[in-house]
Write an enzyme that holds these catalytic residues in place. Structure first.
Site, PDB file in Angstrom:
ATOM      1  N   HIS A 175      38.736  42.514  34.963  1.00 17.88           N
ATOM      2  CA  HIS A 175      38.653  41.483  33.888  1.00 17.88           C
ATOM      3  C   HIS A 175      37.885  41.843  32.909  1.00 17.88           C
ATOM      4  CE1 HIS A 175      38.956  38.819  37.540  1.00 17.88           C
ATOM      5  NE2 HIS A 175      39.527  37.872  37.079  1.00 17.88           N
ATOM      6  N   ASP A 203      34.059  41.468  33.766  1.00 15.40           N
ATOM      7  CA  ASP A 203      33.312  42.258  34.784  1.00 15.40           C
ATOM      8  C   ASP A 203      32.790  43.503  34.284  1.00 15.40           C
ATOM      9  OD1 ASP A 203      34.793  40.280  36.393  1.00 15.40           O
ATOM     10  OD2 ASP A 203      36.567  41.776  36.761  1.00 15.40           O
ATOM     11  N   GLU A 206      49.839  35.222  38.876  1.00 15.98           N
ATOM     12  CA  GLU A 206      49.232  35.203  40.349  1.00 15.98           C
ATOM     13  C   GLU A 206      49.363  33.579  40.520  1.00 15.98           C
ATOM     14  OE1 GLU A 206      45.662  37.480  40.891  1.00 15.98           O
ATOM     15  OE2 GLU A 206      44.839  36.144  42.356  1.00 15.98           O
ATOM     16  N   ASP A 220      38.780  29.408  49.323  1.00 14.08           N
ATOM     17  CA  ASP A 220      39.256  30.656  48.764  1.00 14.08           C
ATOM     18  C   ASP A 220      38.028  31.733  49.141  1.00 14.08           C
ATOM     19  OD1 ASP A 220      40.787  32.619  47.258  1.00 14.08           O
ATOM     20  OD2 ASP A 220      40.065  32.278  45.429  1.00 14.08           O
ATOM     21  N   ASP A 244      38.262  34.698  49.939  1.00 16.50           N
ATOM     22  CA  ASP A 244      38.428  36.221  49.641  1.00 16.50           C
ATOM     23  C   ASP A 244      37.813  37.141  50.613  1.00 16.50           C
ATOM     24  OD1 ASP A 244      39.916  35.572  47.343  1.00 16.50           O
ATOM     25  OD2 ASP A 244      38.509  35.636  46.013  1.00 16.50           O
ATOM     26  N   ASP A 262      41.270  42.098  46.522  1.00 21.28           N
ATOM     27  CA  ASP A 262      40.630  41.108  45.994  1.00 21.28           C
ATOM     28  C   ASP A 262      39.523  40.309  47.020  1.00 21.28           C
ATOM     29  OD1 ASP A 262      39.391  38.856  44.220  1.00 21.28           O
ATOM     30  OD2 ASP A 262      41.524  38.319  43.724  1.00 21.28           O
TER      31      ASP A 262
HETATM   32  C1  XLS Z   1      40.921  33.972  41.440  1.00 23.51           C
HETATM   33  C2  XLS Z   1      41.830  35.028  41.551  1.00 23.51           C
HETATM   34  C3  XLS Z   1      41.333  36.139  40.350  1.00 23.51           C
HETATM   35  C4  XLS Z   1      42.517  36.840  39.971  1.00 23.51           C
HETATM   36  C5  XLS Z   1      42.252  37.715  38.625  1.00 23.51           C
HETATM   37  O1  XLS Z   1      40.910  33.338  42.717  1.00 23.51           O
HETATM   38  O2  XLS Z   1      42.068  35.483  42.824  1.00 23.51           O
HETATM   39  O3  XLS Z   1      40.326  36.909  40.989  1.00 23.51           O
HETATM   40  O4  XLS Z   1      43.044  38.009  40.879  1.00 23.51           O
HETATM   41  O5  XLS Z   1      41.963  36.726  37.773  1.00 23.51           O
HETATM   42 CA    CA Z   2      43.315  37.422  43.127  1.00 22.27          CA
HETATM   43 CA    CA Z   3      41.182  34.322  45.541  1.00 21.74          CA
END
Ligand code: XLS
Ligand code: CA
Ligand code: CA
Length: 443
Positions: A103, A106, A234, A309, A311, A341
C-alpha cells in the site's frame, strides 16, 4: 546504509528436501522443479506483503509493539522509508520471492496533505524502481491505503462527504501512476472501510453507486495512462465495518455485474476472508474461478476458534492442496500470484521467525501443488462420472435447453423411480488423504 544487512543471521534459503531438519531451508518448495510442464516458481508466483513483513510491529488491540526491527529505528520519514526498503529487498532476495505487494502508506509515511504525501511517494518510488532493476524482483500488485487515516473513518469511495471521496480519488490516481512506473502486474481494491455499521445513518444504495462510480473512474484513468495491470477486488465479510460491501466472492460478482465492471475486475481471494464470510477457502476460489474471475490469492489462514482476521501463515497441507486443486484446474493464476498476507504472532519476536513463517507457507503451497497435480486426473474422473447422466438422453436435453417440463414428466413416468446413488463422500475424503500420504512418501 544500503549494504547494511538487516538479517545477518540468515543467508539465502535453499531447498534441502523433506528429510531436512534445518528450519531455515525449504522442504517442499524446489523453485525449478517441474510440475506438469511448469516450474514450481512459475506456478506459485509468491509475493511478500510489505505491510505485515516490514511494517508489522507486533501490536494488537490490547498491547504495544513487541518486535524490535532495526529498519524502524529512524524518526526521519525518508530515512526510515529507505531503511525499510533495503530490509525489504534483502528479505525478498533471501527468501527467494519473485514478487512483492504494498500500500502507499507501507512504503513511506503519509503526510497531512495529498501534495506532500505525493512528494514522499515520488521519492520512494524512484528508489523502489532502482531496487527492482537491481534485483529482478517484481511488483505483483500495489494499492492505496484508504482506511488507516482518521479522515477515512466513514469510508473512502463510500464516504458520505464528497471531499473525502475526492481525497481518496487523488490517492488512487497517484498509486495507479506508481503502479505503471513500477510495472505492477495487478492493482488491488480491498474495500477498507467501505461498508456500514448502522442503517440508521447509511444510504446503502447511494454508497454502492458511489463505489461503482469511483471504480469506473479508476478504470478510465488507468486506460488514459496506459496502465495495463489487472484490477482486483478483494472480498471481505466484516472488519473493520460490521458489514463490508465486498462481503464475499458471490457478492462482489453480483456488484461487478450490476455495474458492468466484469470486463475490468477480477477477484483477489484471501483465505482468512473466506472463513470470515462463513465459507471455506476453496469455496471462495471456485466461486471466483467459475465466473472466470479468479485473479490472485492472498495466501494465509484464520483460526477456527478466534474467528477474526488473524492473518496467520498457512501451514495446513490439506487446505493448501484443496486450494491448489482449484488454481490448477483453471490453468493457473495468470498475472496473479500467491501473496503472503500473513503476519507473525506477536510472541514470535526473533528476526529468523519472519523467514520461518514464510518458509512454512511456501512449503505448504508447494506441497499443495504436488498433491493437486497428482489428484487432478482422478478429480476430473470423479466429477465427470457423477454427472454422466447429463452426457446423453434427457440430461443432455436439460443442459442444452431443449427439454421442457412435459419432457421431464414423460421421462420420469417412463423410468418409474430414480436409482439410489451414493455420493461416496467419506470414500473420496479417504482417497484424498491417500494422495497426500503418497506425496509425503515421494511416490
Ligand atoms: C485487510 C486486507 C488488506 C488487503 C490490501 O484485511 O487483507 O491487507 O489485502 O489492502
Ligand atoms: Ca488481504
Ligand atoms: Ca486479512
Amino acid at each position: 546504509m544500503s549494504n547494511e544487512q538487516y538479517f545477518p543471521s540468515v543467508s539465502e534459503i535453499k531447498y534441502e528436501g523433506p528429510d531436512s531438519k534445518n528450519p531455515l531451508a525449504f522442504k517442499w518448495y524446489d523453485p525449478d522443479k517441474k510440475v506438469g510442464g511448469k516450474t514450481m516458481k512459475e506456478h506459485l508466483r509468491f509475493g511478500i506483503a510489505y505491510w505485515h513483513t516490514l511494517c508489522g510491529a507486533g501490536q494488537d488491540i490490547f498491547g504495544s509493539p513487541t518486535f524490535d526491527r532495526a529498519w524502524n529505528s529512524s524518526s526521519d520519514v525518508k530515512a526510515s522509508a529507505e531503511a525499510k526498503m533495503h530490509a525489504a529487498f534483502e528479505f525478498f532476495q533471501k527468501i527467494g520471492a519473485e514478487y512483492y505487494c504494498f500500500h502507499d502508506a507501507d512504503v513511506i509515511a503519509e503526510a497531512d496533505t495529498l501534495a506532500e504525501s505525493n512528494e514522499r511517494i515520488d521519492f520512494i518510488a524512484d528508489l523502489l524502481e532502482k531496487k527492482q532493476q537491481e534485483t529482478g524482483i517484481k511488483l505483483l500488485w500495489n494499492t492505496s491505503n484508504l482506511f488507516s487515516h482518521p479522515r477515512f473513518m466513514h469510508g473512502a469511495a463510500t464516504n458520505p462527504d464528497a471531499d473525502v471521496v475526492a481525497f481518496a480519488g487523488g490517492k488512487v490516481k497517484k498509486m495507479l501512476e506508481v503502479g505503471k512506473k513500477l510495472g505492477a502486474e495487478n492493482y488491488v481494491f480491498w474495500g477498507g472501510r467501505e461498508g456500514y455499521d448502522s442503517l440508521m445513518n447509511t444510504d446503502m444504495k447511494r454508497e454502492l453507486d458511489h463505489l461503482a462510480a469511483f471504480l469506473s473512474m479508476a478504470v478510465d484513468y488507468a486506460k488514459s495512462i496506459d496502465f495495463g495491470a489487472q484490477f482486483l477486488i478483494e472480498p471481505k465479510a466484516m472488519e473493520p465495518t460490521k458489514h463490508q460491501y465486498d462481503h464475499d466472492a458471490a457478492t462482489c460478482l453480483s456488484f461487478l455485474r450490476e455495474y458492468n465492471l466484469t470486463d475490468h475486475f477480477k477477484l483477489n481471494i484471501e483465505a482468512n476472508h473466506a472463513t470470515l464470510a462463513g465459507h471455506s477457502f476453496d469455496h471462495e476460489l471456485i466461486v471466483a474461478s467459475n465466473a472466470g474471475l479468479l485473479g490472485s490469492v492472498d495466501a494465509n489462514r484464520g483460526d477456527v476458534l478466534l474467528g477474526w482476521d488473524t492473518d496467520q501463515f498457512a501451514v495446513d497441507f490439506y487446505e493448501t492442496s484443496r486450494a491448489m486443486l482449484v488454481i490448477l484446474k483453471q490453468g493457473g493464476l495468470g498475472s496473479g500470484g500467491l501473496n503472503f498476507d500473513a503476519k507473525l504472532r506477536r510472541t514470535s519476536t526473533d528476526i529468523e521467525d519472519l523467514f520461518i513463517g514464510h518458509i512454512g507457507s511456501m512449503d505448504a503451497f508447494a506441497f499443495g501443488l504436488l498433491a493437486a497435480d497428482k489428484y487432478m486426473t482422478r478429480y476430473d474422473e470423479i466429477l465427470s462420472k457423477r454427472y454422466q447422466s447429463f452426457d446423453s438422453g434427457i440430461g443432455k436435453d436439460i443442459e442444452s435447453g431443449s427439454a421442457d417440463l412435459a419432457a421431464l414428466e414423460a421421462h420420469a413416468t417412463k423410468i418409474g423411480k430414480p436409482e439410489t446413488i451414493s455420493g461416496k463422500q467419506e470414500f473420496l475424503e479417504n482417497e484424498f488423504n491417500d494422495v497426500i500420504v503418497d506425496v509425503i512418501r515421494g511416490k
